[in-house]
Write a protein that holds these residues in place. Structure first.
Motif, mmCIF file in Angstrom:
data_model
loop_
_atom_site.group_PDB
_atom_site.id
_atom_site.type_symbol
_atom_site.label_atom_id
_atom_site.label_comp_id
_atom_site.label_asym_id
_atom_site.label_seq_id
_atom_site.Cartn_x
_atom_site.Cartn_y
_atom_site.Cartn_z
ATOM 1 N N TRP A 37 53.633 98.726 53.214
ATOM 2 C CA TRP A 37 54.749 97.780 53.363
ATOM 3 C C TRP A 37 54.308 96.337 53.223
ATOM 4 O O TRP A 37 55.083 95.485 52.806
ATOM 5 N N ASP A 90 52.608 105.597 63.092
ATOM 6 C CA ASP A 90 52.933 104.282 63.646
ATOM 7 C C ASP A 90 51.863 103.774 64.605
ATOM 8 O O ASP A 90 52.094 102.858 65.377
ATOM 9 N N ALA A 120 50.275 100.041 61.012
ATOM 10 C CA ALA A 120 51.135 101.221 60.872
ATOM 11 C C ALA A 120 52.483 101.028 61.553
ATOM 12 O O ALA A 120 52.551 100.525 62.671
ATOM 13 N N THR A 121 53.531 101.432 60.877
ATOM 14 C CA THR A 121 54.874 101.380 61.462
ATOM 15 C C THR A 121 55.750 102.441 60.817
ATOM 16 O O THR A 121 55.581 102.753 59.624
ATOM 17 N N GLU A 122 56.692 102.972 61.593
ATOM 18 C CA GLU A 122 57.627 103.963 61.047
ATOM 19 C C GLU A 122 58.568 103.347 60.015
ATOM 20 O O GLU A 122 59.277 104.072 59.321
ATOM 21 N N SER A 123 58.574 102.024 59.920
ATOM 22 C CA SER A 123 59.401 101.359 58.902
ATOM 23 C C SER A 123 58.723 101.296 57.541
ATOM 24 O O SER A 123 59.302 100.762 56.587
ATOM 25 N N ARG A 140 60.668 100.264 54.114
ATOM 26 C CA ARG A 140 60.363 98.976 53.480
ATOM 27 C C ARG A 140 59.841 99.167 52.055
ATOM 28 O O ARG A 140 60.160 98.372 51.170
ATOM 29 N N ALA A 179 67.155 107.999 61.512
ATOM 30 C CA ALA A 179 67.391 107.535 62.891
ATOM 31 C C ALA A 179 66.974 106.083 63.090
ATOM 32 O O ALA A 179 67.658 105.332 63.790
ATOM 33 N N ILE A 180 65.852 105.677 62.505
ATOM 34 C CA ILE A 180 65.383 104.317 62.815
ATOM 35 C C ILE A 180 66.253 103.251 62.162
ATOM 36 O O ILE A 180 66.173 102.089 62.539
ATOM 37 N N LYS A 235 69.104 102.800 62.833
ATOM 38 C CA LYS A 235 69.972 102.278 63.903
ATOM 39 C C LYS A 235 69.260 101.267 64.791
ATOM 40 O O LYS A 235 69.887 100.618 65.613
ATOM 41 N N LEU A 236 67.942 101.183 64.680
ATOM 42 C CA LEU A 236 67.203 100.330 65.617
ATOM 43 C C LEU A 236 67.100 98.906 65.090
ATOM 44 O O LEU A 236 66.728 98.697 63.932
ATOM 45 N N PRO A 237 67.381 97.933 65.947
ATOM 46 C CA PRO A 237 67.251 96.542 65.505
ATOM 47 C C PRO A 237 65.824 96.259 65.035
ATOM 48 O O PRO A 237 64.860 96.583 65.731
ATOM 49 N N GLY A 238 65.692 95.717 63.849
ATOM 50 C CA GLY A 238 64.378 95.330 63.340
ATOM 51 C C GLY A 238 63.684 96.409 62.534
ATOM 52 O O GLY A 238 62.686 96.150 61.877
ATOM 53 N N ALA A 239 64.189 97.634 62.595
ATOM 54 C CA ALA A 239 63.528 98.728 61.878
ATOM 55 C C ALA A 239 64.217 98.958 60.535
ATOM 56 O O ALA A 239 65.384 98.628 60.355
ATOM 57 N N TYR A 282 68.610 112.208 65.040
ATOM 58 C CA TYR A 282 69.097 110.855 64.755
ATOM 59 C C TYR A 282 69.119 109.953 65.997
ATOM 60 O O TYR A 282 69.660 108.856 65.950
ATOM 61 N N VAL A 317 58.352 96.721 65.071
ATOM 62 C CA VAL A 317 59.139 97.737 65.780
ATOM 63 C C VAL A 317 58.385 99.046 65.985
ATOM 64 O O VAL A 317 58.707 99.816 66.865
ATOM 65 N N LYS A 318 57.436 99.354 65.154
ATOM 66 C CA LYS A 318 56.614 100.564 65.252
ATOM 67 C C LYS A 318 57.396 101.848 65.234
ATOM 68 O O LYS A 318 58.382 101.996 64.611
#
Lengths: 434, 475
Positions: free
Chosen positions: A268, A288, A298-301, A305, A339-340, A342-346, B437, B474-475
């Motif tokens: 990323w 992550d 490492a990140t799940e995003s 990205r 799912a991610i 929905k998370l702010p910033g992801a 989800y 955010v990880k």
């Protein structure tokens, strides 16, 4: 339980032989190419290939119908880099053909002859919706692991769909260790091997490569020619942003290389460069943690990205710590990427894109997008009927087709389950219950 | 290229590093740490020389409303309310009387559960980055090392703790030594809260565990060194020899505590085994195969100890009735199988079959990634069970995530369910926690809000990550 089994048996009884037309009707159809699922869709199959899939597909009168109302229909999952079928279990050394530390050959290694379609794990994983798998050898003794294959998991069918589908190379920390201790040494090994391959091409008869102390064996040099010519993709395991840049730079010297990055946990951070180079990535979805210094960011995003930057991404269990057999959990990884979102910033993926990372994208990356990985017309009829959203944790296949052939809905695991649903022994020992 | 699981997390690297550890915060020693003079029961030597200095972080009285609640003991409340204050659960129900001024959180569409308890982790002992310098989980230098304590390896800066909190909703975990040894040493139970010292993470008053291992790991590790054990029969033989010594050691200390006189010589490893025989230390036994679990239970009867839980019990489903009868828990993965011979018979219905037989069952991770998705692991196991005809309600399946592991750790009176008076360890999920989800929305430990998905500052960044690429992401 009995009713469930009978229901499935009914489904199989109405399933097609290869040489016929079938229509799977009424299900939610996911094409697998990144598009959104289609409610009340139709999948038309003729002679083991997809004829059409989507809404409003006309059903020829001769078609045998399979009612998929209330179910989801997707392409079979294409498991990313794995070694299932190359051993009976990774830890059973006697059965393990994944790597060959003591072998004189490296790039020349071709795993196709080792694939055992009867391995119990293949049958188990098939019941998780896996219809094809991309198998790779692991590197040992050299940065070159050898040539992987794409296989089918069809029962009773020859397993290898494409042998010598790619060459696999380790860079980064692991490559450095394999090359003698440093990253620069790994690059030196690569450059030298490719130079030797050119040498072999110029004059095969004069090429040595049979001496005990030759750095590049004759077979290895020969195996690298399709890599040099771009006829065979070169999969490169690399994680750190700076290492990714160094690998991308290889194409200035070898312009025909068909690079594919594997891992790319820090991808990323250099996503625009990967996209500009048109290099696809086979990544872990959920790595992550800074499990190595080469994976600090490492990140799940990562996948989201990369995708946003325009990179083609497939998922793999590479860098995931779940055991190698667990290819069925790729759908869980893909679901988490939804799912991610929905998370702010992801940064996640749309549902359609998430499914594509485990269907069409791995196929496309290996040059097999016209054959497998989606329900687009002309593709092999690798189809899964699911009892719900295929990315959901609770969902499971209720029917499977590979090349249009219905697959058994039993495995060694279901045999064990049924034997021990009631753990107590009966009138005879458990060994008599089968 | 990929991690192998021949034995979990076991890069058994023995580098001679000169560890000059931090001096720590200099916490005051509790009274229990001072050796009391014998005679007198339990007074022979200090039983808690490295006491917990954990302190709960401050929270505000909080009421979550309109939320679906799994209470952790099988109960489910739709559109319920939960009140916690001063670090403790105050009330949970369809409607809860709350004082004025409490912080109210609308839980519409969300789920509230107890924080997850992972009974099997190596965080801190095999931290990230997984380099030789930090590989502190297996004292693989002798088949039995009951003298080592996992807490003395725990690196409190492991980035994995934060991920387990934020992505996994894990509020309590047991950190075990690895499985190279038959007796790997003592475990430690910690609250999942970063601290400067391991002592400051320790769950106050949690019993110690003794990590034991069966099967292929010990026989391989020591067999390859050309010494006993190299076989499964060698495993049991070495165990029995060691237990026989422990019985003798305990007899001497009991006599001293009863009659006085000259105290016997201390043996740090035997202290641990004597603690097991006295029932104050709980056996946590890595064991995959059904037949081996039965061998261990015979051994436990022979020497008079109890196995609290079998971990990695891949074949527990084959002896679910036996485990129930013996009152032994099984901690399992949802679906890990097929990575070595003793995992070859793993099936995803393991948990459901155990539950159906009435045995004490739970999920565990043994993994820095898996610990971030234990709710999802349970969802898979639950679905597999239902497909096999075993109907288990969602709320009952939550017992596998919090209450049962808390029982097997001896801390179920303090955490693991949402009962008044217990620690306010809770997770608010942004959807059904058994959906792929869904993610944690907020996590509280002892009533302190330690993760909030909407607040980047409620997201721990360990010392190691600070100033490194990706810190605070955010990880």
């Amino acid at each position: 339980m009995k009713a469930l089994l009978l229901g499935l048996a009914g489904l199989i009884a109405t399933a097609p032989a290869v040489a016929e037309t079938i229509a799977i009707t009424g299900g939610t159809v996911a094409i697998g190419d990144g598009s959104a699922p289609i409610p009340d869709g139709i999948v038309l199959v003729r002679d083991g290939r997809i004829l059409a899939a989507g809404a409003g597909v006309a059903i020829p009168p001769e078609a045998r119908r399979i009612d998929a109302r209330g179910k989801w229909v997707s392409p079979g999952l294409v498991a990313g880099l794995t070694n299932i079928g190359l051993s009976d279990a990774e830890g059973i050394e006697e059965s393990n053909d994944v790597s060959a530390r003591g072998a004189p050959f490296h790039a020349a290694i071709d795993i196709a002859p080792a694939v055992n379609p009867d391995a119990a794990i293949l049958g188990n994983e098939r019941l998780g919706g896996i219809t094809r798998a991309v198998l790779t050898p692991d590197a040992a003794g050299s940065i070159f692991a050898g040539q992987g294959a794409v296989i089918g998991l069809g029962a009773g069918a020859p397993p290898v769909l494409k042998a010598r589908a790619f060459q696999y190379v380790e860079f980064g920390e692991e490559g450095a260790q394999l090359a003698g201790g440093s990253r620069p040494a790994a690059f030196a090994v690569l450059h030298d091997a490719l130079a030797e391959a050119e040498e072999y091409r110029r004059n095969p008869t004069a090429f040595g490569g049979r001496e005990r102390d030759s750095l590049v064996k004759r077979g290895d040099a020969e195996a690298l020619l399709p890599v040099l010519d771009g006829r065979q993709p070169l999969l490169v395991h690399v994680e750190r942003a700076s290492d990714i840049r160094a690998v991308l730079a290889l194409t200035t010297r070898y312009p025909r290389l068909r690079l594919v990055l594997v891992g790319a946990t820090e991808g990323w951070r250099v996503a625009p460069e990967i996209a500009a180079a048109h290099v696809p990535v086979i990544a872990a979805a959920l790595a992550d943690l800074p499990e190595r210094f080469e994976r600090l960011s490492a990140t799940e995003s990562n996948v989201g990205r990369l995708r946003q930057a325009g990179v083609t991404v497939a998922l793999s269990s590479v860098d995931a710590s779940a055991p190698a057999p667990m290819q069925r959990n790729l759908k869980q990884f893909a679901g988490n990427l939804v799912a991610i979102g929905k998370l702010p910033g992801a940064t996640g993926l749309s549902w359609g894109e998430a499914l594509a990372t485990i269907t069409a994208r791995p196929a496309e990356i290996l040059g097999l997008g016209g054959e497998i990985g989606s329900l687009r017309p002309g593709r092999r009829a690798d189809i899964v009927l699911w009892d719900g959203d295929p990315l959901e944790l609770a969902s499971a296949p209720v029917a499977l087709f590979i090349d249009g052939r219905p697959q058994p809905m039993r495995s060694r695991q279901t045999e064990l389950r049924d034997r021990y649903l009631t753990p107590q022994e009966g009138a005879l020992p458990k060994a008599y219950q089968w | 290229m990929r991690a192998t699981h021949l034995f979990a997390c076991a890069g058994a690297l023995a580098l001679a590093a000169c560890a000059t550890g931090p001096s720590g915060a200099g916490p005051a020693k509790s009274a229990a740490a001072a050796p009391a003079k014998g005679p007198g029961p339990g007074k022979g030597y200090a039983h808690d020389p490295y006491p917990s200095t954990y302190r709960p972080y401050p929270g505000v009285p909080t009421l979550v409303t309109n939320v679906t609640i799994f209470d952790g003991e099988g109960g489910r409340i739709d559109s319920g309310e939960a009140l916690f204050a001063d670090g403790k659960i105050v009330a949970v129900g369809p409607h809860v009387e709350a004082p004025a001024g409490v912080t109210r959180i609308d839980g519409t569409g969300k789920y509230l559960t107890p924080g997850i308890v992972d009974i099997h982790s190596h965080l801190g002992d095999y931290p990230s980055p997984g380099i030789a310098a930090l590989s502190d989980g297996n004292e693989a230098t002798a088949p039995t090392t009951p003298d080592v304590w996992a807490e003395h390896s725990v690196w409190p800066q492991d980035p994995g703790f934060g991920r387990a909190l934020m992505n996994g909703g894990v509020t309590t975990l047991q950190i075990l030594p690895g499985s190279a040894n038959l007796m790997g040493g003592r475990s430690v139970v910690v609250k999942n809260v970063y601290a400067r010292t391991a002592q400051a993470m320790k769950f106050p008053g949690a019993p110690y565990g003794l990590k034991m291992a069966c099967g292929e790991n010990p026989k391989r590790v020591y067999g390859s060194k050309g010494r006993e054990p190299s076989t499964r029969m060698g495993n049991i033989a070495v165990d029995r020899q060691t237990w026989a010594k422990a019985v003798e050691y305990k007899r001497k200390w009991d006599k001293y505590e009863r009659d006085g006189g000259e105290p016997p010589a201390r043996d740090i490893g035997m202290d641990t085994l004597a603690g097991v025989l006295a029932g104050e230390i709980l056996v946590q036994n890595h064991c995959y195969r059904a037949d081996e679990m039965a061998n261990v239970l015979d051994m436990a009867h022979e020497f008079g100890y109890h196995v609290s839980a079998f971990h990695h019990a891949v074949e527990a489903y084959k002896i679910a009735d036996y485990l129930k009868r013996e009152n032994v828990c099984a901690a399992v993965w949802a679906d890990w199988y097929g990575f070595k011979m003793e995992s070859y018979d793993g099936i995803p219905e393991n948990l459901a079959i155990l539950q159906q037989a009435g045995a004490c069952a739970m999920i565990h991770s043994d993994d820095q990634n898996g610990i971030q998705r234990l709710n999802q692991e349970v969802a898979k196991a639950l679905a597999a069970g239902r497909r096999a005809g075993i109907a288990i309600p969602d709320a009952v399946a939550w017992e596998w995530l919090s209450y049962n592991p808390a029982r097997a750790l001896g801390i179920a009176d303090r955490t693991g369910s949402l009962k008044p008076g217990k620690m306010a360890d809770l997770v608010l999920w942004n959807g059904h926690p058994f959906s792929v989800y869904t993610r944690p929305d907020k996590v509280w430990v002892d009533g302190a809000l330690l993760y909030d998905s909407a607040d980047p500052k409620r997201r721990p960044v360990s010392d190691f990550e600070l100033g490194q690429p990706g810190a605070g992401d955010v990880k």
